[in-house]
Design an enzyme around this catalytic site. Structure first.
Site, mmCIF file in Angstrom:
data_model
loop_
_atom_site.group_PDB
_atom_site.id
_atom_site.type_symbol
_atom_site.label_atom_id
_atom_site.label_comp_id
_atom_site.label_asym_id
_atom_site.label_seq_id
_atom_site.Cartn_x
_atom_site.Cartn_y
_atom_site.Cartn_z
ATOM 1 N N GLU A 100 0.821 -1.226 0.000
ATOM 2 C CA GLU A 100 0.000 0.000 0.000
ATOM 3 C C GLU A 100 0.848 1.266 0.000
ATOM 4 O OE1 GLU A 100 -0.557 -2.574 1.993
ATOM 5 O OE2 GLU A 100 -2.637 -3.215 1.728
ATOM 6 N N PHE B 44 -11.344 -7.076 14.407
ATOM 7 C CA PHE B 44 -10.279 -7.557 13.528
ATOM 8 C C PHE B 44 -9.973 -6.516 12.446
ATOM 9 C CE2 PHE B 44 -9.049 -9.911 9.611
ATOM 10 C CZ PHE B 44 -7.784 -10.288 10.047
ATOM 11 N N GLN B 45 -8.734 -6.170 12.334
ATOM 12 C CA GLN B 45 -8.254 -5.194 11.351
ATOM 13 C C GLN B 45 -8.888 -3.816 11.498
ATOM 14 O OE1 GLN B 45 -8.308 -7.049 7.392
ATOM 15 N NE2 GLN B 45 -6.225 -7.778 7.793
ATOM 16 N N LYS C 279 -17.635 -1.108 6.110
ATOM 17 C CA LYS C 279 -18.134 -2.099 5.161
ATOM 18 C C LYS C 279 -19.661 -2.089 5.041
ATOM 19 C CE LYS C 279 -16.989 -6.779 3.694
ATOM 20 N NZ LYS C 279 -16.225 -7.991 4.026
ATOM 21 N N MET D 174 23.817 9.029 2.272
ATOM 22 C CA MET D 174 23.679 10.347 2.886
ATOM 23 C C MET D 174 23.988 10.259 4.376
ATOM 24 S SD MET D 174 23.272 13.403 2.220
ATOM 25 C CE MET D 174 22.258 14.035 0.886
HETATM 26 C C1 LIG Z 1 11.939 5.860 5.225
HETATM 27 C C2 LIG Z 1 13.208 6.539 5.593
HETATM 28 N N1 LIG Z 1 14.019 5.995 6.523
HETATM 29 C C3 LIG Z 1 15.176 6.609 6.848
HETATM 30 C C4 LIG Z 1 15.540 7.793 6.260
HETATM 31 C C5 LIG Z 1 16.839 8.491 6.670
HETATM 32 N N2 LIG Z 1 17.744 8.611 5.513
HETATM 33 C C6 LIG Z 1 17.867 9.725 4.783
HETATM 34 S S1 LIG Z 1 18.890 9.594 3.514
HETATM 35 C C7 LIG Z 1 19.266 8.009 3.920
HETATM 36 C C8 LIG Z 1 20.222 7.226 3.099
HETATM 37 C C9 LIG Z 1 19.621 6.770 1.834
HETATM 38 O O1 LIG Z 1 20.433 5.780 1.270
HETATM 39 P P1 LIG Z 1 20.287 5.350 -0.228
HETATM 40 O O2 LIG Z 1 18.856 5.189 -0.590
HETATM 41 O O3 LIG Z 1 21.152 4.192 -0.465
HETATM 42 O O4 LIG Z 1 20.778 6.610 -1.018
HETATM 43 P P2 LIG Z 1 22.212 7.297 -1.079
HETATM 44 O O5 LIG Z 1 22.243 8.347 -0.024
HETATM 45 O O6 LIG Z 1 23.234 6.236 -0.854
HETATM 46 O O7 LIG Z 1 22.246 7.855 -2.439
HETATM 47 C C10 LIG Z 1 18.561 7.622 5.051
HETATM 48 C C11 LIG Z 1 18.678 6.312 5.727
HETATM 49 C C12 LIG Z 1 14.654 8.324 5.306
HETATM 50 N N3 LIG Z 1 14.886 9.483 4.679
HETATM 51 N N4 LIG Z 1 13.511 7.673 4.983
#
Ligand SMILES: Cc1ncc(C[n+]2csc(CCOP(=O)(O)OP(=O)(O)O)c2C)c(N)n1
Lengths: 220, 606
Positions: free
Chosen positions: B93, B155-156, B205, B516
């Protein structure tokens, strides 16, 4: 291939003279302007339907608006309810509260009340009844009514502005206060002034705005 | 308690006649004039709440709906079975919500997602929150347990309206089979009117199963919702005077410019008065980045020249932007010399973060036209423009790509840009790759940049590419530039892309890090790579093949151009596992809460 990023490092760059305060308002860097919080009453007319109160209270907690009291009840129109909120915030925060409230779809209109608006709160104060005559005298002094009495306790109902209630509680404390229950403030604008201004009305122009909002609340 | 919508529901035709004509647009659907223009085959009258829900979707012109089946939503799916609306079954979803969101960004019309009660609804929440932060038009329909069980932890059961209140523009718990179609119509109108956003209707529902012969009302917003189109003309005049007399103007275009279809008006205004233009991240595409006046994106990873310009301007014309902290950095040092002219359709955005000296509440296109009329002469800003050009060359965006080092991500982004047309659509996950996709792709058209801005939700890339693909024209390529970590979060969507034969190219910039985070750890946590080293990544090209998509892999520069061409040429979903330099970092960078003018060009400058 190209060369990596270059250019003067941060220390070699010009910096502007200006500055803003925390509210994003430009200030004279020499004098830090602060906005003191003030207490005020906001009245919102809403459609009377399930969920509106949680929409409103959720908005306040989510946006970290400092709320003192919130009351809600039906109005002369059975499809509408009125929510009265006492808040303490600096002016830009109060402005933001009003705007955010207006955004909620079930909210019909929002208005900050004038300082002279009628504001009332009800308190039930349960005290030890060891000195019934004196309790009755204090109740009378605050225009209170004894609504329950037993050999050990008396419960007094007091209505009025918040300050009066605080004063009453203070005075009753000499007898030993067992429990207090307070409703929070409800309010209406005075005279023919409508508490719920139409939501299409634009915020008052700047001059008017200052004028209207800088009085201190004397009744509260 | 009364029903909110009682006013727009004709209780019986006679009695409420005025209200019908009042609220219903000319295209209101009545029984004689049933859905659609196809007069020859009037649609069957509705018989259940669920049919009325589907009729409301049809009346709103819905072409696609994204979702996953389930117990509580089954009546709606049953009604969809007979509809021309194409339902795209998603693998999760969250993907349904992101796909709907991207559909809304690219088409401008609300995207629709469906989920069952409980876990279905909660799985939608990330995507709804994303749409809320980015003001994307979206309608979410969730199943709910029968009314008599609500509140009993059945439920749900989840309190879906409760859970989603903070992240929707408005939501409704449908309580009446006769009203439910109109609830959906209203949700539609609200999602796109004024400042767009996600709306939700929770559908018990028994309400969707219940009998009704009521056709939904036309999509109309409730009368408590009012939008101001035109800004106060006195403030417009004052702002115009400021623009005429200033020396260092900058236009800052936000996502609202694109959503308000104001890109054209902004372009004309900027070009006529020769005002340098900066965009926010959601505003990318509002102004052609190859134009001389463009300084591209400002903010944390914006260009040095955009950040210099925004810091030194004396007049900032912000349009459709909410001054997010990723843009402003520290409030104290944001455009500190500037008088701010702020155009926004949402009054609550005015002076929320940055005080507006000239608050212009109204529709972006209308207000820019008002400004255009009011500004009689262009500002004398020749010196300023020259300064901006100087900054453009001082801080030009460039990178080193030595042959003996692994492939640099910037090179890949540029190569993808070159291999596709100007109208190609880019979607991304969240992280370094997203920033490189901002920086090194040259955007020239609105609605070609699809990303998770305000929420920053990893996993956004692939499902949004699915939604974007279905909203895009056939000749527009859809490229998802993803990170390995982000892709891993929602790659089950590949099964959907394969089944639907969607022509999407996914380029995974694989650094085996959640990069990042690794970059911040290197800069601010002494290089302690706590839980950011993803050395166990699958081989994405092989994984793609397992799903039935086409897999590619890039290891060095020689492969780049050709592999990209092949992947783009492949008519269906393809995934390129691009092994990039794991140590590559995103610069320039303004540290969180920092001064935009003090952006770092290297790690030592942080
Ligand atoms: C759902 C979610 N969980 C955690 C984060 C924290 N976060 C921001 S950037 C990042 C790294 C992303 O890694 P990747 O997708 O491999 O991209 P890269 O930075 O290596 O290009 C994380 C964990 C986020 N933005 N979203």
């Amino acid at each position: 291939m190209k060369k990596g990023l270059e250019g003067p490092p941060p220390a070699d760059r010009p910096t502007p003279a200006g500055r803003r305060n925390k509210q994003g308002i430009r200030i004279d860097p020499e004098v830090e302007a602060t906005h003191e919080p003030r207490r005020t009453v906001i009245s919102a007319l809403v459609t009377h339907e399930p969920g509106v109160l949680s929409d409103v209270s959720g908005l306040f907690s989510r946006r970290q608006f400092n709320i003192e009291s919130l009351t809600v009840g039906p109005t002369e129109d059975e499809d509408h309810a009125r929510i009265t909120i006492v808040v303490e915030e600096p002016d830009p925060g109060i402005d933001q509260i009003e705007k955010q409230l207006r955004k909620l779809v079930p909210v019909i209109s929002v208005r900050e009340l004038e300082p002279d608006a009628m504001r009332r709160e009800l308190a039930l104060i349960k005290v030890d009844a060891s000195r019934p005559d004196q309790v009755a005298a204090v109740a009378e002094m605050y225009g209170g009514k004894t609504v329950d009495s037993s050999p050990e306790t008396a419960t007094i109902e007091v209505t009025g502005a918040r300050q009066k209630i605080e004063a009453a509680i203070d005075t009753f404390s000499q007898f030993g206060v067992r429990e207090i229950s307070r409703t929070g403030t409800t309010a209406l604008a005075r005279g023919t002034d409508r508490t719920a201004a139409s939501s299409t009305a634009q915020p008052a122009d700047e001059a008017n705005y200052e004028d209207q909002y800088t009085h201190t609340a004397n009744d509260d | 308690m009364s029903e909110r919508a009682a006013k727009v529901t004709p209780a019986d035709d006679e009695q409420d006649d005025d209200q019908i004509t009042d609220s219903a647009a000319p295209d209101a659907v009545t029984e004689d004039d049933a859905a659609g223009d196809d007069a020859e085959s009037p649609a069957e009258p509705v018989t259940t709440g669920a049919e009325s829900v589907v009729r409301a979707l049809e009346n709103a012109g819905v072409e696609y709906a994204f979702g996953v089946q389930g117990g509580a939503i089954m009546p709606v799916y049953d009604a969809l079975y007979d509809s021309d609306i194409r339902h795209v079954t998603m693998a999760h979803e969250q993907g349904a919500a992101h796909a709907a969101d991207a559909y809304g960004i690219v088409s401008g019309e609300p995207g629709v997602c469906l989920a069952t009660s409980g876990p279905g609804a909660t799985n939608l929440v990330t995507g709804i929150a994303d749409a809320d932060m980015d003001s994307d038009p979206m309608v979410a329909l969730t199943g709910q347990v029968p009314t008599e069980f609500v509140g009993n932890d059945a439920f749900q059961e989840t309190d879906t309206t409760g859970v989603t209140t903070p992240v929707t523009k408005d939501n409704t718990f449908a309580s009446d089979s006769d009203r439910v179609g109109s609830d959906v119509s209203e949700a539609f109108a609200l999602a796109r009117e004024g400042r767009p956003g996600p709306t939700l209707v929770d559908l018990p529902k028994d309400v969707t199963n219940g009998e009704t012969d009521r056709e939904p009302d036309a999509p109309t917003v409730p009368d408590t919702y009012q939008v101001q189109e035109r800004a106060d003309s006195e403030i417009v005049d004052a702002a115009a005077e400021r623009i005429e007399n200033c020396a260092r103007p900058v236009m800052l275009l936000g996502g609202g410019v694109i959503k308000g279809e104001a890109s054209e008006a902004c372009r004309e205004f900027a070009i006529e008065h020769e005002i340098p233009v900066i965009t926010t991240m959601p505003g990318i595409g509002a102004f052609p980045e190859d134009h001389e006046l463009s300084l591209e994106m400002a903010g944390m990873h914006g260009t040095g020249y955009a950040n210099m310009a925004v810091t030194h301007c004396d007049t900032l014309i912000g349009i459709g932007t909410r001054f997010d902290d990723r843009l402003t950095g520290g409030i104290e040092t944001f455009a500190p010399d500037a008088e701010v002219i702020h155009v926004d359709i949402d009054p609550a955005e005015i002076s929320k973060n940055i005080h507006a000296d000239y608050p212009l509440v109204g529709d972006a296109e209308t207000v820019v036209e008002q400004l255009s009329e009011a500004v009689d002469s262009s500002p004398e800003a020749k010196k300023w423009r020259a300064q901006c050009q100087q900054w453009k060359s001082d801080y030009s965006m460039a990178y080193d790509a030595p042959e003996d080092k692994p492939v640099q991500p910037e090179f890949v982004v540029e190569a993808l840009d070159e291999a596709t047309s100007d109208r190609a659509i880019v979607t991304t996950g969240v992280g370094q790759h997203q920033m490189w996709a901002c920086q090194y792709w040259t955007y020239t058209e609105p609605r070609t940049w699809v990303s998770s801005h305000g929420l920053g939700a990893m996993g956004y890339g692939l499902p949004s590419a699915i939604g974007a693909r279905l909203a895009a024209d056939d000749d527009q390529e859809v490229v998802c530039i993803d990170g390995d970590g982000s892709f891993l979060m929602t790659l089950q969507g590949l099964s959907v892309a394969v089944r639907e034969e969607l022509d999407i190219t996914v380029a995974v910039l694989n650094n085996e890090y959640i990069g990042m985070v690794r970059q911040w750890q290197d800069a601010f946590f002494d290089g302690r790579h706590s839980a950011s080293d993803y050395g166990w990544m699958p081989e994405f090209d092989k994984l793609a093949e397992a799903f039935g998509a086409c897999g590619f892999r890039i290891d060095d520069y020689d492969d780049v151009a050709e592999t990209i061409d092949d992947a783009i040429a492949y008519d269906g979903p393809s995934v390129i596992d691009v092994h990039i330099d794991p140590d590559a970092n995103v610069y320039p960078m303004v540290p969180s809460g920092g001064d935009n003018g003090q952006f770092a060009l290297t790690e030592d400058q942080l």
